[in-house]
Every structure is written in structure tokens, then in C-alpha cells.
Design an enzyme around this catalytic site. Structure first.
Site, PDB file in Angstrom:
ATOM      1  N   ASP B  78       0.824  -1.219   0.000  1.00 17.74           N
ATOM      2  CA  ASP B  78       0.000   0.000   0.000  1.00 17.74           C
ATOM      3  C   ASP B  78       0.852   1.261   0.000  1.00 17.74           C
ATOM      4  OD1 ASP B  78       0.694  -1.044   2.580  1.00 17.74           O
ATOM      5  OD2 ASP B  78      -0.603   0.469   3.501  1.00 17.74           O
ATOM      6  N   GLU B 145      -0.712  -2.019   5.202  1.00 25.45           N
ATOM      7  CA  GLU B 145       0.183  -2.056   6.357  1.00 25.45           C
ATOM      8  C   GLU B 145       0.147  -0.706   7.065  1.00 25.45           C
ATOM      9  OE1 GLU B 145       3.652  -1.168   8.685  1.00 25.45           O
ATOM     10  OE2 GLU B 145       3.208  -0.268   6.731  1.00 25.45           O
TER      11      GLU B 145
END
Lengths: 419, 419, 419, 419
Positions: B78, B145
Site C-alpha cells: 500500500d 500495512e
């Protein structure tokens, strides 16, 4: 005796519908397209010569009934980025995208829906009685009063080229006083405004490693607190100044230290010296705070809006006060205190070089207001303009505002407007 | 002598293309659809059994080459709401709408594009040499995350039901150290995180009439400054804690005092007692500040994310350090300091009840880093992760991260990975 | 034509000597023993019946010349804990021990030396011309105006039992306006004062271990900044309030965290509602700040002094203004603005139930003052009362104040005082 | 078997009397005349060659028993400006005048009375057993450790000219750990200190007219809060730094705005880079805050004291730890954590160019301490050094400290000191 106010009672249900409709569909400054269309439609229906799109979304209705003075009546029509929390059945749920691309809630939190309704009602009333007066009426629905610029835009776009300049200009504002009351004063009535955008530069980085950054949130927080000292320490208690940080935005996530913070600051003053001292202090503080934080580069300050002090013409105000006192019941017409709100209404008259008067019309339940004052809880309990809870009562507010415009105009047209 | 690292040089141009593509197209947590599709496509092409949509946008590639241990290699994928200012030819210009409905810029400011490229390269390399090892490889591309929740979501969505649990888990992170360096330590490597959203309630109103309001901007500013005293006064200098207000948002316009301000706060700690003291202090301060301001109601605090301390298994770390030291040139393998960054990688191994090791891989030009340290300007001159300027050099960073994953896995598969 | 002002020119050198002597030997409130002795000595020499030690160190001189009204003229005589930095040849170098046992510098930084000299001169002048008027003169030298309590102490100690109550009371104050100017206004002239001592409790400890303490310096700093928000946010800009933290003391050494901090706070207001809101806000803030800091126990707040608004009798002020306008040259008598300074003078007249008037007498070089105003630098360049640089010019200040007292008294005694 | 510790039990009542006497009569640094006289008297009585007045009020006792090494044992003897609140029967009520002319309370709030008693007891014990060892003992009672300068002053005044330099130096400090415990560590044990006086210049004036002033109280408050951001934002959480404003003094009265504020700041660090960053940040902040306030001139910063990191010799510490471990019961000798306290003890050994070891001796009831730690309330419930509540228990604290000095010395004199 027939008068231009006769028939007003019968018109009130329609005005109430207009008000509720405008309240449900608020639009931000320069985006009042739906609002302007409805107001123009009504003017046309009432027989006005209608000019639209003046200064963006402004509307001018002209009605000529014969020789005589030209009187300008003005209402502002824009709403505010506020999320309504009144709980009213007709509360707004509208949103819009603001100039910075943010989606914001929109609400008529300053009563411009009431102003527009008042003027629409007065225009209809004067048109319905066009045989009873002689002169020219200019009904001006102005956009973008809140952020400033609306009056100036209409003037720049040839407002006075459409039907000539007026001989006098009148405007009014709903205020958290008792409904039925009308208040004005000669001279300075409302404060000057200066609005600034301040961009504070930090150095971005990881939320867990502040030592590699210059944290703009901490810098902005310190600026906000330091700005409080301008009013508390640098301006005499017997002078008036306001410094408000209306918006503060920084950062996109909890674990990222952003690289800038943006503040929007609003300054109010009545005195030129006070104004200069406040603006200089803001600049001094903002720059020194950036240095204290070790900012990588100086802040940027840009002007967002500026309004002069709103000053009522002395003679015209005296004349109008006499007219109001004669027209309204006893105990309803008062001298207004100076208020820190601002208005660009004065720029219309200034551009035309003619006298103008602005007044305030109460919009709240009289008993509620007076009891709050008596209990020393007016400031905390009565929602002010711009509050998410701002909610004028419709009666007698609607009627009072229509009457005030009509009697002000009729006085210049040479007749009383007897109710 | 044939090894699983042979052919890596020829693969680098393709990995560089993958990295640049991912960097240009960053996606926020749980929205990594394009990223996941490309990574899944490559796994499939390399002969992996591919599972997608695990925990939202997670991807699992499984490669079974024979009996032997199961090794999990994990990369997070991400990006972050940061406006890239690197000036790179392949800089991101992407935007997205975040959870609060705000449009935000998006950037791979934490190097997850590098992590994904490393794992894609390692998976390809191990697949190309599948005859040289025996066991099962789990290539895990984990979403979300940054905001936390990605690891937990994959586990909850049956990650280990797809191909069974691993015997060991490895992960790595690019860091602002010299490219070519690899750093790890046994025990606590990265800090615990607690992220909170704090909503401060004021009373809205007109920017010119603060006396009728409780100004949430001033309240928020005071909270931000007071929160600084937790680290400066309430935690021993010899303990570690971070309290960052990553975002602060209040108000929509300069002339309106808003009725709330929202802060997002990020807390880092290694010690449970320190963590409790910090969280208790935040709660104490936030509530007392609201009282000091005369707030109409208490603040609300909600948990946005929580990560435990990332702890490396002692034995597995010792074994891996020996392997790294044997593989990489001298002066490239170091003991890592404890870092205040956080990771949810540990939750994968914890859920499986197996040992895990996480390490850091340098990503910047070695000379630049060492000169900045020597000059005492490392913190101010070297952009950290999450900085808008964060920009790993591609070489030898790309190669080092692929090698580290391959040698870690090959050690468990029973052979060296000799370059 | 003989007048009670004849001979004043010849008396000025002696008054100048008195002024310089008093300026060189300032004494704190209720400790004005040397000052009182000298003033009593002069009254006695002038033929007054003299009462000393009233309310501690107060002095009353009584002169009866025949039937007629009783006029009270009052001067305050105490000095301030300020280190003089005027550089004058006759600057004070005095020190004293204050109520808290601290040794402090002492200076006539508020011009009470001038007030005493004026009254001494007026008393002498009226005595020298006792044949020219009929009535009773009460010359009151009051102690302890600054900290408050002096007027009340004299009344409580039977001031009006000595020679009966007056029919009217007059007082005056030197102010940083042009010398030769006299300013007054009917109604509220000077603000109410409330002075508070706030003791903030922390937990003491080692300077290197803040985590074991509650640092009262940080707590006090936060209180000081938060108090600024009362004036900036809680009081309307069109109202007047001042909140000053005049003194802040905490700690004895750099390496010890103290266990308390003591603030002295001064509040000014004209309106009862404003006063109540300010005092309530101080209490709210001080207590909430202690909670925010985790203080071991709540702060203590004690009242140090309280002065009501100083209100000039409407009729007596109108009469006096006419007298002043007739007596002084054109351009010297002005309507005073409301000032935020306070005075306990009003308590004398209130206790006697008689009208009173207080006025201001300029004490600075006229050109200097007017140029500073024109340049917008009056606030920053002209030392105010209580400044270490406060230094009235002797001429015509001395003469103007003596004349003002004499003409005020003579008007009640039935004659002009023609200069 | 006879040992140099035999007879210590019988000596404890006398040492307890000495401790209580010193505790009742604390004296500030360089003013320890009564303390020094009593300690010198005892040394003389024990047969030492005594030198007094070294570096002001320092005392050296020399005892030569034959060939062998020279061992220096050092105790500091000064007290602190703290008002004792222990409620002990022998609590101090002393006051003194400090360097700024302020009368301050005085208390042995850092246990130097215990240090002096320990060394007096050890010197007596070693003298009583002079036949059992061979070498030279230097018993050094050092003034002015707190404010710094005492060690340097003794060296500059020829401490080592009196009886030659030592071969090793030992010192110890009572600490809020369990009585009976002894703790040390090789390398950096205690932090560096930098102490600064910061004078902030405002512009004085009347408390009711802040607009004519630059309020130094508000400026100082802002500086204090801004200084908190150095530790919270500019230093990594994994580094150690303390910035304490130990004292803040401004103003003399509630109705006067003073013209300056004086802060005393204490900085702790272990790392040179951290130290430089903190000091630079203080300077940057202090100057920028003065600019933000519009101060008439820049602040002044002067150094009050500076102590280097206290570093224990690696080899000597290892040797001593072994000796302590052999001597004291199991569970009493621990590795010390790094502590942020500072010491100028190291300057004695540094001046002589010899190894030194410093250690900590617990002084509180063991169960109380351990329960507080278990409850997570150690920091808040256990008074630290410099607290007004700091009160070591006498037993076994007294005995432990005497034993520690004796066994340390005897190890160098070639024999164990078996208890």
C-alpha cells in the site's frame, strides 16, 4: 385608505414557501444559480425588467412607475460551508465543493435566505401597488457576500449601466435579537474585515521520526495560540479587534508528518490604526513562529478578502430612523450597537457615490432572547449567525423585514407606506 | 556451480520497470487493486498457484517443489496520502478519496513499491530455479500495512487455509541507510503503535463573535501543544515514546467558527508501562483541555489502529544473521538499532505461531548518507520514510532486497543461494 | 485683583524640591512613613490641623476659614515595586521588602509623588489665601492606592470622624498625555479591578527526572497562555476587559523542579457581566489546567484586591468641566476617554455619600506626545504609568495640577480662583 | 579474623547523629562552612592530616599507613534551595540568601548529608584499622556539586598538590532504589549537564494597559511551552535528552507589567550530537520567541554550569563490580541503568588522569520501592532526589554506603574488607 402594504398578510404563505425552499437549497458564493433563477422568475412574474448573471450570479430587477427618485434595495443570497444542526424539518443536507476542492456541507447559517425572501416580498408588494408611487426601484440580489467580492463584482459588471445609479441604497440583515425589532445607527455600524490565508511550511516525514521533520501541526498550533495575544496584549481593551482562525488544515494520516499547514484568518476592526497594528502583528508572529520551529522556508500570506467599515450616512439614517419610529409599534425601533460583523453592502453605494443605510432586523423569539440576556447567558445560549444552530423564527420576522424595505423605499418615493 | 541467484542481473531491467510502474500508480490501503492484479499476473506467469482478494486486496502465491519446510516471504503493497515532491521522472501525481471522503494525493512514500518489487523478483528467481530446492514457498503481498489491519485481515480471511501455515516468516523494509546494507537485530526491532482519532467539540458561530462560541481551533491548538509535554515531561529521557498529531482539521471558512476539530494522533512505544502512561496522559490532557475551553461536551477518542512491538525470534535472527554475513560482502551486514517505525508483519507469524525475522535494507546513496552523518545533518538532510522527498536509489537497492529474500528462504530450504 | 493662585510662581521651586525628594524616596503602600512625615510637616507649617496615622500612614490636614462647604482634596502617596530606568538625576535606587518577603526595587512609577506635591502646593496656596474663601478644606494624603485598601483603611479608621464628612471630593492623576492638559468625563471613568493570587501545585523533584514530577513551571506557562484566550475569545470585541499576569514566580534553581508556582493576576472591567464572565473563566481555566497537568491537588485562588468602577458624579463633573474650561487656556480641557486604570478614590466619596469628581492631568511634553500619536507609535514609544521609564516633565505639570485642585475647591467655596 | 569493617555496628549511632545534624543544618554550595568544620573536626580526631578551605569550603583528609597505592574517596556536601516537606522530626527549616540575593529555603534534598556521613564513617573505620592496610587514603569532602564548580575549584586550588594525586578515585550517590542495593555500570553512567540563564526583555508598563508594553510573562510562558518541543519533536525517541526550566521569575506586582523575565534552564544529554542540537534549538527558540513578541531587544543567554558525561573506567568498574558482588549478599549488586542525573565527580579523576568509578546506593525501603514499581507508580509515588519529600531511610542505607567505600578502597590496598 389603500397602502402599498395592503395585501401583505395574504402574501406571507407564499413568502414562507420561498424561504423554506431557499433554506433547503443553499448555495455557496458565486454558485447561487438555482437561487438566482427562482428570484429572477418571481421578479419577472411581478413585471420587473430583469437582468441576470451580473457579476456572476447577481440579479437586478427594475421597476419604473414614473418620475421620481431611484431607490436601490439589496439582499445578499449566498450560503455558508456549515453543517446544519438545527433539527428543522426543512434543514439543509446540501454539500458543495469549495474553492480548495474540498467537499463541504452548505447551510444558510447567516440568514441570506431570509434577506432574499424579504426583498422578493417587498418587490412584489411594491409592484402590486405600482400605481401608488412614482420613481424607479432597483431590486438587487447580490451573490457572494460572505467571502466578499459579490458587491464589487456586480459593480464591475456594469450594475449601474443597466438602469442608472440609485439616489439612495438600503439593505438589512437578520440578527439574533427579538423578532419584530429593527435597529440601526448613524456612522460606523459594522466592522472592517481582512481575511488571510497563511501557509506554514514544515518538512514532512514519518510520524515516528519527528526528529527528521519540522512538524507543521505543532507550528500551526503555536501560531494559533500566539495570535490570541494580539487582542489580549497588543490592542487596548477600549478598542475593538477580533482575530479568528476560522480554519486550520494539516496532514492526511496519523502516521505521516505533513509538510505544510494552512490557516485561514479573519480580522475585524473599526479603527484604521488598530487594523494596521493587528495585521502587522499577525505578520510578525507568523514569521517568527516559523523561525522558532526551524521551518525550511518562510510562511506565505495571501489576502482572501477585505471589507471596509460599513458606514451609514448620517442624514439618511436620521431620516430613516424617524420613518421607522413612525411606522413600527413602540419599543421596536432601537439604536444598534456597533457590531463586529462585516458587510460589502456599503460598496454598492460607495461605487454610486450616494448615501446608504443598513439596518438589523431581529429574528428570534423575543421572550427567549430577553430571558437569556437577563440570565447573563445570551452569548452562550443564543446561537449567533454562522452557528450550525442558527434558525430565525418565521413570524413576525418575515413581515418585519418586508415592511422595513417598503417603508424605507416609500419614504423616498414621497409617501408613507402605512400598514 | 548453478545457484538460484543466477540470472538475477538479466532480470533487473524488468524489475526496474515493475518498480517504476508501481511507483507511478500508488494505491491506498485496501484499495491496491491495480497493484495486486499486476503482482498476481506475474506470479501466475512464474507458475505459482495464485490466490487473490485475501483480506480485501491481498495476494498469495504458492510454489511447491517437493518435501521440505514452508517459508513465507511477505511484502506490503500500500501507498500513503502524501503529495510527492521528489521531482523524479516517474513521480506520482495520483490522488484518491480517503476514508473521510477527502481527496488526497497518493505516493509510495514508504517504499512498499520496492518491497513488492523485491518479492516479485525473489519469487520469479526461486521459480526459475525450482529444481534447486525442495519445499513450499508462500509469497504474500499484503495490503494496508500503513493504517494497520492488512495482516490481520489476511489471517482472518483464511490466509493459512489456502496452503497451510509456514514454518518461518520473513519480511523486510527499505530504510534511509546506505544502499547495499542489511540490518537486523534479535528481539524488539520496531515500536508498538497506537493511533487515535480525537474529536474536540466546540460551539460554532460567527468568526466576528467568538464570545458566542467555544472555538475548536484554539482548543485543538492547545491540545497539540499540551501533548508535547507527555514526551518532554512525563516519560523518562532514557525511555522511548513518540506522540505525533499527524493530522488536524477544523473549519471550512475564515469567517465561521466551526463546531469541532478532529485530530489523528500516533503513539510509539517499546515498553508496556510507557505505552500505558502515554495513552493515559493523552486521555487526561484531552479531557481537561476541553474543560478549560468550556467545551459543551467531552471529546471523543476512538482507536484507529494498534500494532504490537515487532519482535524478531532470537534463534531465527541469529541464524539469519550468520547467513547474511556469509552471503553479503564485508561491511554490509549490521546490527540494527531499535527503530520507532512500526510493522504489522509480526502478526502473520504470531497467528501461525512460528518464528519470524524482519530486517531493514538501505536504500540511499552510501556516500551521501555517511557524509550527512559525519556532518551531524542526517536528521535534517536525509528524507525519511513518509517524506514527500523519499526516493530510494534503484541500484544496488533492488538487487540487495531480492538477494536477501532468496538467501533467507534458501537457508531454510537447505541450501545456500550463492550469488 | 488678588486671587488664591497669586504667589504660585514663587512657590514652584519649593514644590519642585518636594517632588524630587519624594521621587528619590519612594515607599510602598502602608509603609509611606517618611513621605507622610514630610507632608504632615508642611501642612502643620501652613497652619493646618493635622491628623496622622489614619488607616496606617494616612494624613489629614484640616483648615477651617469660616462657614461654607467642606471640600475634600485627595492625593495618593504610595510607590511601586519597579526598578527605575529613567536615567534621571533624581532617579530612585530604593529597595524594600514586600509582603512576600522578597526584596524589591521601589519607584514612583505612577506619579503619586506628583499627586502629593500637587496637593501639598494647593493646600499651601489655599492656606496662604485663607482670607479669600470661607469653608472647610480637607487635604487627604492617602496611602496604599496601588495594592488597594488605602481609601478603605482611612475610612475604617475614622477619617470622617476627625473633621466631619465633606460635601464633595476631588482627586486627580497624572497621565501620559500632554502637560498642561486636563481631562475628565461624567460617569464611568476608570475600570474595576480584581486582583488574584493563584498558587499552582506541582510535585517537586530532580531537574533531570521530570517523569517523577508535575512541573509547575510548565503548568504555569500553559495557564498564562490559556488566560490570553479569555479576552481574545470569550469577551466581545466591543466590550472591555484586561487580564494581566503581573507576576509569575516558580523555582529556586535550574536543576530542581519546584513544587509550586505563584501567579498574580489583575483583571479590569467596566461591566458587571463582563467581570463575572472573566472571573469565572479564570477559575475554570486554572482548575482545568491543573487537571491537564495531573497536579496532585487543585490550585488555590485568593483575592488580593478589588476596586469598583470609578464613577464621576454627572452634575458635579458638568460643573467642574465648566469651571476648568473657564479657567484653563483653550485647547487644554478635554473629555477623557474611559481608561482601564483603576482608583480607590471613589471609595472615599462613596463612604461619605457625597458626589466626587476625578480627573487626569497630562504630564509629558506636548509635542512628543502629539508626534507619537501622529506616527501611530503612541503605545510603543510613550512610557505608560508603571513603566520603569515613566517620567513626567515638571513644567507645566506641577503648576497645572495645583491650579486644578485650587479652582475646583474655590468653585465650591463660592469664588473663582483666577490665575 | 579481624577486618576493617569490624566495629562498624558500634559506630552507627554516632554516624546517625552526624547525619541528623547535617540534615538539620544544610548549606548551599560554597557556603558549607559549618558542615566543613564538623567534617574536618572528625577527620582530625581520627588522626588525619587535614586541609581545609580548598576551592572555598572543600576539605581533604590524608592518612598514610605505608607504601602502596593512593586511593581517593569523595563525598559532596552541599544542599539545595528546596523547602523541606518531609515532616521528619529533623527536617530542615534553614534559609539562605542565594546568588541573586533572594532568600531561599535550604534542604539536603539530594542526600549529600548521607554522602558526607558515609565518607566520614569510612574514614573513621579505615583509620581505626590503619594497621590492616598500607597505602595513602585521600578523603575528599567536595563543596558545590549541585551548581557545579566544586570539583573544578578544588583542583584549581591545588587539591593534588597537598598529598599528591591518587591512583584511583571512588564516589557514590544515594538514589531512590531499595536500601541495601548497590548499582554501577562501566562507561557512561550519568548525563552531561548544561545550565543556562535566559533573560527575556519586554517593555514594562501598567497592568491595565498591555498595549503599551511587551509582556515578558507571556513571552516567558511561550518560551517554556516551545522548549518542550525540543525533546518531543527534535530529538529521536531512542536518544536521551532533558530540557527543564527549573526557575522562572518575572514581575513584582499584579498591576505592573515587568520589563523582563528570567529563566534558568537545565539540559541533560549523553551524546555530543544530541547536546549540540538541543543547545542550538534553545537558542533558536528563545530568539525567535522574542521576535514574535516584538521584544525591544534580544534575549541574553549565559552559561550557569556545565558538567560532562560521567564515565566509569571500564577495567576499574569490572574489578569493583566483582569486589562488590563478592562482598554484598546476593541480589544486592546490580548493573545500573544510565541515569539523567549529573555529577562533577569525574572531573577529579580526569584532572589527575587516573581511573575512577562512581556508583549508586539505594536509600529507600525495599518493599515500598518494589511495590511501587509493580504497580506502575514508581515515577509518581516515590520522591526523587531534589524532591521536597526526599527522605532516605537510615538503615541499612548508612551501613551500606560505608561498607561500599571501605571495600572499594581495601581492594586497592590489597586486601578484602570482610564484614
Amino acid at each position: 385608505m389603500s397602502t402599498v402594504l395592503s395585501g401583505l398578510d395574504a402574501r406571507l404563505p407564499d413568502l414562507e414557501r420561498l424561504y423554506v425552499d431557499l433554506h433547503r437549497h443553499p448555495e455557496l458564493g458565486f454558485a447561487e444559480t438555482r437561487t438566482a433563477a427562482e428570484l429572477a422568475r418571481r421578479l419577472t412574474a411581478d413585471g420587473y425588467e430583469v437582468h441576470t448573471g451580473i457579476g456572476g450570479t447577481g440579479v437586478l430587477g427594475v421597476l419604473r412607475t414614473g418620475p421620481g427618485p431611484t431607490v436601490l434595495l439589496r439582499a445578499d443570497i449566498d450560503a455558508l460551508p456549515v453543517r446544519e444542526r438545527t433539527g428543522l424539518a426543512y434543514a439543509s443536507t446540501a454539500t458543495a465543493v469549495d474553492q480548495d476542492g474540498r467537499e463541504v456541507p452548505v447551510m444558510h447559517a447567516c440568514g441570506h435566505d431570509m434577506h432574499a425572501t424579504w426583498l422578493s416580498g417587498a418587490a412584489a408588494q411594491l409592484a402590486a401597488h405600482r400605481g401608488e408611487w412614482s420613481g424607479t426601484l432597483l431590486a438587487v440580489f447580490q451573490p457572494a457576500e460572505e467571502a466578499g467580492g459579490g458587491a464589487r463584482a456586480m459593480v464591475a459588471d456594469g450594475l449601474f449601466d443597466r438602469a442608472g445609479p440609485p439616489d439612495v441604497a438600503f439593505g438589512q440583515h437578520v440578527t439574533p435579537g427579538p423578532a419584530g425589532w429593527v435597529l440601526t445607527r448613524p456612522g460606523a455600524l459594522m466592522a472592517a474585515t481582512d481575511a488571510l490565508r497563511v501557509t506554514l511550511h514544515g518538512r514532512g516525514g514519518h510520524g515516528s521520526r519527528p526528529e527528521t521533520t519540522v512538524d507543521p501541526v505543532v507550528l500551526a498550533a503555536s501560531v494559533v495560540l500566539k495570535l490570541q495575544t494580539i487582542v489580549s496584549r497588543e490592542i487596548a481593551a477600549t478598542e475593538a479587534a477580533v482575530v479568528t482562525v476560522g480554519s486550520l488544515h494539516a496532514g492526511t494520516a496519523h502516521n505521516i508528518i505533513a509538510d505544510e499547514a494552512v490557516l485561514e484568518v479573519n480580522v475585524r476592526s473599526f479603527d484604521g490604526g488598530v487594523r494596521r497594528r493587528v495585521l502587522a502583528a499577525i505578520e510578525r508572529i507568523v514569521h517568527a513562529e516559523a523561525q522558532a520551529a526551524g521551518a525550511p522556508r518562510p510562511p506565505e500570506m495571501t489576502e482572501l478578502a477585505t471589507f471596509p467599515v460599513l458606514t451609514n450616512d448620517e442624514a439618511a439614517t436620521a431620516r430613516l430612523t424617524e420613518v421607522f419610529t413612525g411606522h413600527f409599534p413602540e419599543g421596536r425601533v432601537w439604536e444598534a450597537p456597533q457590531v463586529t460583523g462585516s458587510e460589502d453592502f456599503g460598496e454598492l453605494a460607495a461605487a454610486a457615490g450616494v448615501p446608504s443605510v443598513f439596518w438589523l432586523v431581529g429574528g428570534l423569539d423575543e421572550r427567549t432572547v430577553l430571558e437569556a440576556i437577563a440570565a447573563g447567558r445570551f452569548e452562550t445560549d443564543i446561537p449567533s449567525n454562522h452557528s450550525p444552530l442558527f434558525a430565525p423564527v418565521l413570524h413576525p420576522t418575515l413581515r418585519t423585514g418586508v415592511e422595513a424595505l417598503v417603508v424605507a423605499a416609500m419614504d423616498w418615493f414621497g409617501s408613507p407606506a402605512v400598514a
